[in-house]
Design an enzyme around this catalytic site. Sequence first.
Site, PDB file in Angstrom:
ATOM      1  N   SER A 145     -40.707  17.613  -4.367  1.00  0.00           N
ATOM      2  CA  SER A 145     -40.281  18.291  -5.582  1.00  0.00           C
ATOM      3  C   SER A 145     -38.989  19.052  -5.304  1.00  0.00           C
ATOM      4  CB  SER A 145     -41.360  19.252  -6.068  1.00  0.00           C
ATOM      5  OG  SER A 145     -42.616  18.601  -6.150  1.00  0.00           O
TER       6      SER A 145
ATOM      7  N   ASP B 285     -40.055  27.484  -0.135  1.00  0.00           N
ATOM      8  CA  ASP B 285     -39.674  26.849   1.125  1.00  0.00           C
ATOM      9  C   ASP B 285     -38.960  25.545   0.788  1.00  0.00           C
ATOM     10  OD1 ASP B 285     -41.202  28.869   2.184  1.00  0.00           O
ATOM     11  OD2 ASP B 285     -42.573  27.578   3.285  1.00  0.00           O
TER      12      ASP B 285
END
Length: 283
Positions: free
Chosen positions: A248, A108
């Site tokens: 991230s 995602d």
Amino acid sequence: MKYMNREGEPQESTTTQDEILEFLYTHAIGRLMLKPLVAPSFSKFMGKVLSSRLSKVFIKPFIKSSEIDMDEYQNTTYTSFNDFFTRKIKADMRPLTGDCQTLISPCDGNVTVYPISSETTFSVKHTEYTLRTLLQSRRLASRYEGGYAFVIRLTVDDYHRYCYVADGIKSKNYFIPGLLHTVNPIANDYTPIYKENAREYTVLHTREFGDVIQMEVGALMVGKITNHHEEDEVLRGEEKGYFEFGGSTIIVLVKKDRIKIREDLLTNTANEYETKIHQGEEL
């Protein structure tokens, strides 16, 4: 942040995380505070704190502030904040698009896509870096000239487990140590993010797409990037690993003339928009 949502509608939002990072990067006092925050020792310390039982008190406020729909995730009791952060989603919530000839998103996040050239640098929200610098290998980088780089930025409310983008035989994991740092776009305006972040990549040898590189980039307060396999045969959609707490990024590199990219990803990137994407959707 400017992005296209899953319905193709332009959105712009500013989160609390954005506001904090703007202070850290744009004010003299903030930049003084930032130096110890990006030290690996602080990241490791925070990793231990967020893996402790005491950190469970942060879970409910985080769910509320991030508006996370917990009905999508497996019903379990979490032992720490990191246990919650690396939670597993229900199996039917991230179906795979197409068949083995469809390259899928590993996670995602918000995706942008860039053509790879020896003459250009890649920009991730105004941060410039070369593919050679990213991989720390001139020879490997040259093999991807003429291809494409997908940059998928995860925010703290995203699902932080990721999968393989295709069936294939993976190489060993190549780890590049670095200073753990934030990958939030505001921070990118002031610091060369990808030259500083710890990262790990593997080369995935596939029949359909040739050799694909899949790289995970760590960020501020991420204690580690956890990948499950070394050299092995892997399957499209099989879990590759997970990030602990922090924003991230995952980068996917493909060679020249190996794929046809979704037109909306190219158009949105050209218009300086990221595109919301789910794990398992086509790239």
